[in-house]
Design a protein around this motif. Structure first.
Motif, mmCIF file in Angstrom:
data_model
loop_
_atom_site.group_PDB
_atom_site.id
_atom_site.type_symbol
_atom_site.label_atom_id
_atom_site.label_comp_id
_atom_site.label_asym_id
_atom_site.label_seq_id
_atom_site.Cartn_x
_atom_site.Cartn_y
_atom_site.Cartn_z
ATOM 1 N N SER A 18 0.806 -1.217 0.000
ATOM 2 C CA SER A 18 0.000 0.000 0.000
ATOM 3 C C SER A 18 0.837 1.265 0.000
ATOM 4 O O SER A 18 0.368 2.317 -0.392
ATOM 5 C CB SER A 18 -0.963 -0.002 1.180
ATOM 6 O OG SER A 18 -0.241 -0.048 2.389
ATOM 7 N N SER A 19 2.099 1.180 0.427
ATOM 8 C CA SER A 19 2.941 2.371 0.427
ATOM 9 C C SER A 19 3.446 2.704 -0.978
ATOM 10 O O SER A 19 3.948 3.794 -1.214
ATOM 11 C CB SER A 19 4.121 2.174 1.374
ATOM 12 O OG SER A 19 4.936 1.116 0.922
ATOM 13 N N LYS A 20 3.325 1.769 -1.896
ATOM 14 C CA LYS A 20 3.757 2.004 -3.270
ATOM 15 C C LYS A 20 2.662 2.725 -4.045
ATOM 16 O O LYS A 20 1.506 2.703 -3.670
ATOM 17 C CB LYS A 20 4.074 0.669 -3.946
ATOM 18 C CG LYS A 20 5.234 -0.057 -3.318
ATOM 19 C CD LYS A 20 5.438 -1.377 -3.975
ATOM 20 C CE LYS A 20 6.153 -1.148 -5.277
ATOM 21 N NZ LYS A 20 6.562 -2.383 -5.908
ATOM 22 N N LYS A 21 3.060 3.332 -5.143
ATOM 23 C CA LYS A 21 2.083 4.052 -5.961
ATOM 24 C C LYS A 21 1.227 3.117 -6.796
ATOM 25 O O LYS A 21 0.137 3.462 -7.189
ATOM 26 C CB LYS A 21 2.801 5.050 -6.859
ATOM 27 C CG LYS A 21 3.388 6.190 -6.076
ATOM 28 C CD LYS A 21 3.942 7.239 -6.975
ATOM 29 C CE LYS A 21 4.480 8.356 -6.113
ATOM 30 N NZ LYS A 21 4.936 9.471 -6.855
ATOM 31 N N GLY A 22 1.706 1.957 -7.098
ATOM 32 C CA GLY A 22 0.941 1.005 -7.895
ATOM 33 C C GLY A 22 1.603 -0.353 -7.874
ATOM 34 O O GLY A 22 2.754 -0.496 -7.482
ATOM 35 N N THR A 49 -0.027 -0.533 -12.067
ATOM 36 C CA THR A 49 0.665 0.444 -12.921
ATOM 37 C C THR A 49 1.501 -0.234 -13.997
ATOM 38 O O THR A 49 1.735 0.347 -15.043
ATOM 39 C CB THR A 49 1.575 1.358 -12.093
ATOM 40 O OG1 THR A 49 2.459 0.554 -11.319
ATOM 41 C CG2 THR A 49 0.755 2.258 -11.187
ATOM 42 N N ASN A 73 -4.239 3.512 -16.861
ATOM 43 C CA ASN A 73 -2.963 4.017 -16.365
ATOM 44 C C ASN A 73 -1.866 2.960 -16.313
ATOM 45 O O ASN A 73 -0.742 3.277 -15.960
ATOM 46 C CB ASN A 73 -3.140 4.628 -14.971
ATOM 47 C CG ASN A 73 -3.943 5.905 -15.028
ATOM 48 O OD1 ASN A 73 -3.887 6.645 -16.002
ATOM 49 N ND2 ASN A 73 -4.699 6.162 -13.978
ATOM 50 N N SER A 74 -2.181 1.723 -16.627
ATOM 51 C CA SER A 74 -1.160 0.678 -16.535
ATOM 52 C C SER A 74 -0.405 0.515 -17.847
ATOM 53 O O SER A 74 -0.977 0.535 -18.926
ATOM 54 C CB SER A 74 -1.777 -0.645 -16.090
ATOM 55 O OG SER A 74 -2.711 -1.106 -17.014
#
Length: 170
Positions: A18-22, A49, A73-74
Motif C-alpha cells: 500500500s505504500s507504493k504508488k501502484g 501500474t 494508467n497501466s
C-alpha cells in the motif's frame, strides 16, 4: 472460484504494498485461453501500474498490442520465450500463473501432470531468483498438485511463505 482468487490476490497485493504508488503484476501464460481474459481484467484495475505479459507463444506481442489500446494508467509489456522469463518478473509484486496446457484427447492425467507441473516449477524457480517476495497465484491445471510442488521449491530456496502462495481453491 477464479474471480474470487483474482480479487483476493489483487487485494492482498494492494494491502501488502500500500505504500507504493501502484502494483507490478506479471501474468505467466498470458497468451492462453485463461491468460488473455485475465490480462484484460487486470489491465482495467486502477491498482496496477505495470502489467507484464509472459508466454512462450509467439502471439504474445499481439495480445499486448491489443491491451495497449485500452485507455488505462497501466503500462503493458510483452515477454516471449523461455529466455525472457527473468525479464518478466523482476521486482514484481504479484505473479499469476495460468500457464500450462489443457488436457488433450488421449492424454492421461499423468501426462498433463508431468507437463504442467514442469512448467509451473520452472516459473517458480525464476520467481524465487528475481522476485522472491512476490505474491504468487497459481491457477494452472492440476492445481491440487501444482501448489504443493511450488511450495516445495520455495522451501528449498528458503523463500516459502504460506501467505504468499495462493491457488484457485483457496
Amino acid at each position: 472460484m477464479f474471480s474470487k482468487l483474482l480479487k483476493n490476490v489483487i487485494n492482498q497485493g494492494a494491502r501488502q504494498y500500500s505504500s507504493k504508488k501502484g502494483l507490478k503484476v506479471t501474468v505467466c501464460g498470458g497468451s492462453g485461453g485463461i491468460g488473455q481474459p485475465l490480462s484484460l481484467l487486470l489491465k482495467q484495475s486502477p491498482l496496477i501500474t505495470d502489467l507484464f505479459i509472459y508466454d512462450i507463444a509467439p502471439v504474445t506481442p499481439g495480445v499486448v498490442a491489443d491491451l495497449s489500446h485500452m485507455d488505462t494508467n497501466s503500462n503493458v509489456t510483452s515477454h516471449v520465450g523461455l529466455d525472457n522469463l527473468k525479464d518478466a518478473v523482476p521486482d514484481t509484486d504479484v505473479v499469476i500463473i495460468p500457464a500450462g496446457i489443457p488436457c488433450k484427447p488421449g492424454m492421461t492425467r499423468d501426462d498433463l501432470f508431468n507437463t504442467n507441473i514442469s512448467i509451473v516449477c520452472d516459473i517458480i524457480k525464476v520467481i524465487g531468483q528475481v522476485s522472491p517476495h512476490a505474491l504468487v497465484g497459481n491457477i494452472s491445471n492440476q492445481v491440487n498438485s501444482a501448489v504443493p510442488a511450488a511450495a516445495e521449491i520455495l522451501k528449498k530456496l528458503n523463500l516459502y511463505d504460506p501467505k504468499s502462495l495462493k491457488s484457485s481453491t483457496q
